[in-house]
Design a protein around this motif. Structure first.
Motif, mmCIF file in Angstrom:
data_model
loop_
_atom_site.group_PDB
_atom_site.id
_atom_site.type_symbol
_atom_site.label_atom_id
_atom_site.label_comp_id
_atom_site.label_asym_id
_atom_site.label_seq_id
_atom_site.Cartn_x
_atom_site.Cartn_y
_atom_site.Cartn_z
ATOM 1 N N PHE A 59 0.851 -1.191 0.000
ATOM 2 C CA PHE A 59 0.000 0.000 0.000
ATOM 3 C C PHE A 59 0.891 1.248 0.000
ATOM 4 O O PHE A 59 1.842 1.337 0.768
ATOM 5 N N LEU A 60 0.546 2.194 -0.830
ATOM 6 C CA LEU A 60 1.249 3.471 -0.858
ATOM 7 C C LEU A 60 0.231 4.589 -0.878
ATOM 8 O O LEU A 60 -0.652 4.627 -1.741
ATOM 9 N N ASN A 61 0.354 5.484 0.082
ATOM 10 C CA ASN A 61 -0.570 6.616 0.176
ATOM 11 C C ASN A 61 0.251 7.887 0.339
ATOM 12 O O ASN A 61 1.132 7.961 1.201
ATOM 13 N N GLY A 62 0.014 8.872 -0.525
ATOM 14 C CA GLY A 62 0.791 10.094 -0.467
ATOM 15 C C GLY A 62 -0.066 11.341 -0.559
ATOM 16 O O GLY A 62 -1.145 11.331 -1.170
ATOM 17 N N GLN A 63 0.423 12.400 0.046
ATOM 18 C CA GLN A 63 -0.232 13.705 -0.012
ATOM 19 C C GLN A 63 0.819 14.766 -0.298
ATOM 20 O O GLN A 63 1.946 14.690 0.198
ATOM 21 N N SER A 64 0.454 15.755 -1.092
ATOM 22 C CA SER A 64 1.369 16.852 -1.393
ATOM 23 C C SER A 64 0.615 18.173 -1.310
ATOM 24 O O SER A 64 -0.605 18.230 -1.528
ATOM 25 N N ALA A 65 1.347 19.222 -0.988
ATOM 26 C CA ALA A 65 0.760 20.560 -0.894
ATOM 27 C C ALA A 65 1.806 21.586 -1.287
ATOM 28 O O ALA A 65 2.974 21.496 -0.886
ATOM 29 N N SER A 66 1.388 22.557 -2.083
ATOM 30 C CA SER A 66 2.248 23.669 -2.470
ATOM 31 C C SER A 66 1.460 24.953 -2.273
ATOM 32 O O SER A 66 0.359 25.105 -2.821
ATOM 33 N N TYR A 67 2.012 25.863 -1.492
ATOM 34 C CA TYR A 67 1.274 27.066 -1.100
ATOM 35 C C TYR A 67 2.110 28.310 -1.380
ATOM 36 O O TYR A 67 3.287 28.377 -1.029
ATOM 37 N N ASN A 68 1.480 29.283 -2.045
ATOM 38 C CA ASN A 68 2.090 30.594 -2.277
ATOM 39 C C ASN A 68 1.187 31.665 -1.664
ATOM 40 O O ASN A 68 0.075 31.907 -2.146
ATOM 41 N N ASP A 69 1.673 32.273 -0.628
ATOM 42 C CA ASP A 69 0.910 33.275 0.110
ATOM 43 C C ASP A 69 0.731 34.531 -0.736
ATOM 44 O O ASP A 69 1.606 34.903 -1.525
ATOM 45 N N LYS A 70 -0.396 35.228 -0.559
ATOM 46 C CA LYS A 70 -0.677 36.434 -1.338
ATOM 47 C C LYS A 70 0.300 37.563 -1.032
ATOM 48 O O LYS A 70 0.424 38.513 -1.804
ATOM 49 N N ARG A 71 1.023 37.455 0.089
ATOM 50 C CA ARG A 71 1.987 38.506 0.448
ATOM 51 C C ARG A 71 3.308 38.368 -0.310
ATOM 52 O O ARG A 71 4.195 39.198 -0.167
ATOM 53 N N THR A 72 3.434 37.296 -1.121
ATOM 54 C CA THR A 72 4.680 37.047 -1.838
ATOM 55 C C THR A 72 4.498 37.295 -3.329
ATOM 56 O O THR A 72 3.376 37.359 -3.843
ATOM 57 N N LYS A 73 5.627 37.393 -4.002
ATOM 58 C CA LYS A 73 5.590 37.606 -5.446
ATOM 59 C C LYS A 73 4.918 36.441 -6.162
ATOM 60 O O LYS A 73 4.146 36.627 -7.096
ATOM 61 N N GLN A 74 5.197 35.213 -5.705
ATOM 62 C CA GLN A 74 4.637 34.044 -6.363
ATOM 63 C C GLN A 74 3.125 33.937 -6.202
ATOM 64 O O GLN A 74 2.417 33.476 -7.093
ATOM 65 N N GLY A 75 2.619 34.364 -5.053
ATOM 66 C CA GLY A 75 1.187 34.243 -4.808
ATOM 67 C C GLY A 75 0.399 35.519 -5.028
ATOM 68 O O GLY A 75 -0.834 35.512 -4.954
ATOM 69 N N GLY A 76 1.102 36.602 -5.317
ATOM 70 C CA GLY A 76 0.413 37.894 -5.408
ATOM 71 C C GLY A 76 -0.573 37.991 -6.555
ATOM 72 O O GLY A 76 -1.665 38.556 -6.408
ATOM 73 N N ALA A 77 -0.229 37.438 -7.719
ATOM 74 C CA ALA A 77 -1.088 37.579 -8.897
ATOM 75 C C ALA A 77 -2.454 36.937 -8.701
ATOM 76 O O ALA A 77 -3.458 37.417 -9.233
ATOM 77 N N ASN A 78 -2.508 35.856 -7.928
ATOM 78 C CA ASN A 78 -3.771 35.146 -7.704
ATOM 79 C C ASN A 78 -4.297 35.330 -6.289
ATOM 80 O O ASN A 78 -5.146 34.556 -5.833
ATOM 81 N N SER A 79 -3.775 36.357 -5.596
ATOM 82 C CA SER A 79 -4.201 36.635 -4.216
ATOM 83 C C SER A 79 -4.085 35.399 -3.320
ATOM 84 O O SER A 79 -4.962 35.096 -2.508
ATOM 85 N N GLY A 80 -2.995 34.691 -3.492
ATOM 86 C CA GLY A 80 -2.763 33.462 -2.725
ATOM 87 C C GLY A 80 -3.243 32.250 -3.501
ATOM 88 O O GLY A 80 -4.332 32.267 -4.078
ATOM 89 N N GLU A 81 -2.407 31.206 -3.547
ATOM 90 C CA GLU A 81 -2.793 30.004 -4.292
ATOM 91 C C GLU A 81 -2.308 28.754 -3.571
ATOM 92 O O GLU A 81 -1.286 28.761 -2.885
ATOM 93 N N LEU A 82 -3.090 27.684 -3.735
ATOM 94 C CA LEU A 82 -2.811 26.429 -3.059
ATOM 95 C C LEU A 82 -3.053 25.272 -4.018
ATOM 96 O O LEU A 82 -4.072 25.235 -4.727
ATOM 97 N N TYR A 83 -2.100 24.335 -4.029
ATOM 98 C CA TYR A 83 -2.219 23.128 -4.851
ATOM 99 C C TYR A 83 -2.181 21.926 -3.909
ATOM 100 O O TYR A 83 -1.221 21.756 -3.141
ATOM 101 N N ASN A 84 -3.193 21.081 -3.957
ATOM 102 C CA ASN A 84 -3.249 19.867 -3.157
ATOM 103 C C ASN A 84 -3.324 18.648 -4.055
ATOM 104 O O ASN A 84 -4.010 18.673 -5.087
ATOM 105 N N GLY A 85 -2.646 17.586 -3.673
ATOM 106 C CA GLY A 85 -2.701 16.349 -4.438
ATOM 107 C C GLY A 85 -2.671 15.137 -3.531
ATOM 108 O O GLY A 85 -2.057 15.158 -2.455
ATOM 109 N N THR A 86 -3.350 14.078 -3.920
ATOM 110 C CA THR A 86 -3.315 12.814 -3.192
ATOM 111 C C THR A 86 -3.092 11.677 -4.185
ATOM 112 O O THR A 86 -3.569 11.728 -5.326
#
Length: 994
Positions: free
Chosen positions: A446-473
């Protein structure tokens, strides 16, 4: 027999071997006690202890390795005790006045007598007809890592391990005997404890067997094209419970080699020659590299317990591993638990239950951090007056091109993952008769995985989308059953073993992902997203394999050996017209040293010839539905406002395995029982290559999977082990291995001469797969400092000449791009180790090396670009390099000009560099406390060591590290781009057992 004697004996009681002496002989005797251990300090059970020239007086060691015997007075003068045990060199010790003796026995089993796992059986090395390299636990664990590929680097000939990153969450890649595919995978098949696949931790590995030729790999059929790595984990031994603690602590620092970026003064001086800078910029001198990298810490702690009775043994282990990456906000944490239980349920039925659980937590390195470390200007400050990281977007006077301060971003952003991998095996062996064994090996994973990538709206990476979050399982469940029947019998000098196997495997997997935007600051959960960033995605898949195989293994008089096998395999990966394939393997060997003309030869103590031929397949690396016609459902194909389906992949019902035909010839020689030489030569030709063929848009499809072309690898490899000195207190052993491989594309489908035309490394008939094809750099025009390339010119009669041009567009046309004769594939690779022991001290040093490969240093596009990016930092020129300054200069670098000098930094052979290197991979000094110091502490062994990894690298490469990916047929092969360098590690360890 030894076990039965132990079962009826009480600890400390002498067991006469030939009856006790008559009464009256023990009138003034002496009782002698002691212990017997092996080289590792582990108790030896069942060792025979006798008085020399008087076998009537003797004993055997008990479950704790202890013995006791009483010696009569008339035998005490000049008494000598003899210690003997199967597999160990006998020892004699003068008794003198001693009443206790603590003995350490050395194994007498030579490398040739070691038993290795090959395919579905075990054999002594000297009886193999195939090319196999074995690495034991001690040789494997000198380097500190939680990834097996990193531990294998340089340890076996023909096994190339490479890494394009020093990130601890990124394992190295393994390539065995060259790449022979276009679009499929090149990774070897991993077999753990007899079953395909499985999870393990390197601390629990007893040994690794690398199978390289078809006589060994062929039984694994469609997945053996890239070699097989067999992992054998530790099992318990009958006797007293042994508890061991192994602890390693240390720190790591990023290596930079000869590479260095400019400081403010150096950059100001350089740019002043072509770009005016206000001297006020010199007030700031930020070392962005030092801000991005740190001293990382390494922790590796393991506790294990093993032991058992004659019928049941166990091995239990728990491991904690934590490594901080040298780049800030990057680390790997791993937890592992293993339990191996083996038992003799009945006289005929034996069982093994193996459990392994791995839980990993990864904090991935931020790509912006690495980018900024190389490119940010030293003129820009990292912190404000209050010591807080500056937001470069709002900082007045920021000079860097990207207006990015990673120190500000990493306060809020992250990319991380966690996974749980659980594997359980139940293996049964039933002796139907003394000649026939039925086996059933079964695994569920059995293999179970979770991933998350978060760019806060206060940063250059997250500013264009007012904060962004990617979740995967992700989730997968893999079921395997392998059922076997084995018949083995000897007829006088003849020996025959027949093997039949029926194996089935099914993998169920699923995945889902979601991305949202419009998240409030610091709220990194999807429930607070106010909008969808991309449409959710997901899949459910099922893949099946089924295999039947038969094998005949014959030997005559332990001189002549023949092995032949046939494999029929089915896979759901391939088209309905070709879902099954057949493979065959043949092997033979001749032990010359068992012939009369070499028997008892004191110089050549062992000699064997080997040969093999056969076929295997490759099903690795393609999509699970590669043979099927696929559609994509999206709004791009909408109809009446509703989403529609559009063709994406064209079906191919004839798609089948890559076929690899391989031949191997080799010999094994031993001289004086001290020097072992193994040499192999091979030819490996792959045909019906799996290729993801792009299709013209007019066909309505994006691509189709086809079988196309053939590729040949051929090479020579050898391993030399020498016991240079073997004395009572001092020993010195050297091991050298080297491998030479050449690769050539023989044919492509539909009469094509090249695939991926225009790529830096196209696949072209008659060329190495990794050969570079690009504009050829011709240096700097000494008159004006302009860049120059070669231009191919054809006249009206078809005559071809070469001219020099300073216009890049003329050099990069299809006619002017040239095969450079330089490839990313090395001419040879290898490793050399020396191990010295003096009494209780051990010193070892291990080097690995790569020679003859070329690296495309793409990083220089950014920081060695002749003025194109005045808003990027620049590298200090390597030794021997120079910039053009005046007419007549013979320089390596063009005149720097604002905006760049005529595309001088565009893709060309200018950035090809020699990637050869030799690296001091590990140095280790260890000391084991002698038994007389341990005394009655309760410990059976205590040892300490200091160790260093990657302490020195010799290379001409101008970047931080010449090591790059060599094992994948993709765009990253031979590429160095803003490299996360490997780290030097300085480690201390203490291990103790009781």
């Amino acid at each position: 027999m030894i076990g039965l004697s132990l079962a009826s004996a009480s600890p400390g009681i002498a067991l006469p071997l030939a009856g006790r002496a008559p009464s009256g002989i023990f009138q003034a005797d002496r009782t002698v006690t002691g212990s017997v251990k092996d080289e590792k300090g582990e108790p030896l059970v069942g060792v025979t202890v006798t008085v020399k020239n008087n076998n009537a007086i003797g004993a055997t060691t008990d479950l704790n390795g202890e013995f006791s015997l009483t010696i009569p007075q008339n035998l005490l003068d000049n008494a000598t005790l003899v210690f003997s045990f199967v597999g160990y060199a006998p020892m004699e010790t003068e008794l003198g006045s001693q009443t206790r003796l603590d003995i350490a026995m050395n194994s007498s089993i030579s490398q040739l007598d070691q038993v290795v796992i090959v395919g579905y059986s075990a054999k002594k090395v000297k009886f193999l007809s195939s090319s196999v390299s074995t690495i034991n636990n001690e040789k494997l664990r000198d380097v500190t890592s939680n990834e097996l590929p990193n531990l294998l680097q340089g340890k076996a000939p023909g096994v190339v391990v490479s890494s394009s990153s020093g990130d601890p969450t990124s394992a190295g890649r393994i390539l065995i005997r060259g790449a022979g595919t276009i679009s499929a995978g090149t990774s070897p098949l991993v077999v753990v404890d007899g079953n395909i696949g499985g999870s393990y931790n390197p601390v629990d590995v007893e040994s690794i067997s690398v199978l390289k030729d078809v006589a060994a790999t062929g039984l694994y059929g469609s997945r053996a094209a890239n070699g097989v790595i067999i992992v054998n984990t530790k099992m318990g031994k009958a006797g007293k419970t042994q508890i061991s603690f192994n602890n390693t602590l240390g720190f790591a620092q990023a290596t930079t080699g000869k590479f260095r970026l400019m400081d403010s003064q150096e950059l100001f001086d350089f740019q002043s020659t072509f770009y005016p800078r206000d001297p006020s910029v010199l007030r700031t001198n930020t070392n962005w590299w030092d801000e991005a990298f740190r001293t990382g810490f390494v922790n590796n702690h393991n506790i294990s317990a093993s032991g058992g009775s004659e019928k049941t043994t166990y091995y239990v282990s728990a491991n904690y591993y934590k490594e901080q990456g040298t780049q800030v906000e990057n680390d790997k944490t791993g937890y592992n638990f293993r339990a191996n239980l083996q038992t003799q349920l009945t006289k005929k039925l034996a069982a093994k239950v193996l459990f392994n659980g791995v839980f990993n937590k990864d904090n991935y390195a931020n790509s912006n951090t690495l980018y900024d470390a190389y490119n940010n200007l030293p003129f820009d400050p990292a912190y404000d007056e209050a010591g807080a990281p500056i937001d470069a977007r709002s900082y007045p006077g920021w000079l860097g091109r990207d207006r990015e301060n990673f120190l500000h971003s990493i306060q809020y952003n992250y990319s991380k993952a966690q996974s749980l991998n659980v594997s359980t095996d139940v293996n049964l062996d039933y002796e139907l008769t003394d000649k026939i064994t039925l086996s059933s090996y079964n695994r569920i994973n059995f293999l179970n995985g979770q991933s998350a990538s978060y760019n806060d709206k206060r940063t250059k990476q997250g500013g264009a989308n007012s904060g962004e979050l990617y979740n995967g399982t992700t989730y997968s469940n893999r079921l395997l059953t392998s059922n076997r029947i084995r018949y083995s019998e000897d007829f006088g000098r003849h020996g025959v073993t027949l093997l039949g196997v029926a194996e089935a495997e099914t993998t169920y997997s699923s995945s889902s992902s979601a991305a949202g935007k419009g998240l409030p600051p610091g709220r990194d959960v999807m429930s607070v997203a106010t909008d969808v960033l991309t449409n959710p995605t997901g899949f459910n898949e099922q893949v099946a394999f089924r295999k039947f195989l038969g094998q005949l293994d014959y030997n005559y008089d332990n001189k002549y050996f023949l092995v032949g096998s046939f494999v029929n395999e089915f896979s759901s990966l391939f088209g309905k017209n070709n879902s099954t394939a057949n493979f065959y393997q043949l092997g033979a060997s001749w032990i010359l040293s068992n012939e009369e003309f070499l028997k008892n030869n004191k110089t050549i103590t062992f000699a064997k010839l080997r040969a093999s031929n056969g076929t295997v397949g490759n099903a690795d690396g393609i999509s699970n539905f590669a043979s099927l016609g696929l559609y994509t459902i999206s709004t791009d194909a909408s109809y009446s406002g509703l989403p529609g389906a559009a063709p994406s992949q064209k079906g191919n019902p004839d798609l089948t395995w890559e076929k690899i035909k391989s031949s191997n010839i080799g010999f094994d020689l031993s001289f004086f029982n001290r020097i072992d030489l193994v040499v192999d030569a091979y030819v490996k030709e792959a045909s019906e290559l799996l290729y993801r063929k792009p299709l013209a848009a007019t066909t309505g499809y994006s691509y189709v999977w086809v079988n196309a072309g053939s590729i040949r690898n051929k090479g020579i490899e050898f391993s030399l082990t020498s016991t240079n000195v073997k004395g009572k207190d001092f020993n010195w052993e050297t091991n050298l291995n080297m491998a030479f491989n050449r690769n050539k594309v023989l044919e492509l489908s539909d009469g094509a001469t090249v695939f991926n035309s225009g790529a830096r490394q196209p696949i072209a008939v008659g060329h190495n797969m990794d050969e570079y094809n690009l504009p050829i750099w011709a240096g700097v025009n000494p008159e004006n400092g302009d860049p120059q390339w070669e231009r191919i010119v054809k006249d009206a009669n078809g005559n071809v000449t070469k001219e020099l041009t300073s216009t890049y567009s003329q050099a990069q046309t299809a006619d002017s791009r040239q095969f450079s004769g330089k490839t990313a594939a090395p001419k040879f690779t290898g490793g050399i180790s020396n191990t010295l022991t003096y009494k209780n001290f051990t010193l070892s040093a291990f080097f690995n090396f790569v020679y003859g490969n070329w690296v495309y240093n793409e990083s220089r596009v950014y920081f060695d670009n002749d003025g194109l990016y005045e808003s990027y930092n620049q590298m200090v020129l390597a030794e021997g390099w120079s910039r053009w300054e005046k007419p007549g200069d013979n320089a390596t670098h063009p005149k720097p000009i604002v905006g760049g000098n005529k595309d001088s930094n565009q893709s060309s052979s200018r950035y090809l560099e020699d990637g050869s290197y030799i690296r001091l991979r590990n140095v280790r000094l260890g000391y084991s406390l002698p038994d007389n110091l341990l005394g009655r502490s309760g410990f059976s062994k205590v040892s300490v060591f200091v160790s260093g990894d990657n302490l020195w690298t010799g290379t001409r490469f101008s970047g931080t590290d010449p090591e790059v990916s060599l094992s994948q047929v993709d765009l990253s092969s031979g590429l160095s781009s803003l490299r996360y360098p490997i780290s030097k590690k300085y480690l201390f360890g203490i291990n103790f057992s009781f």
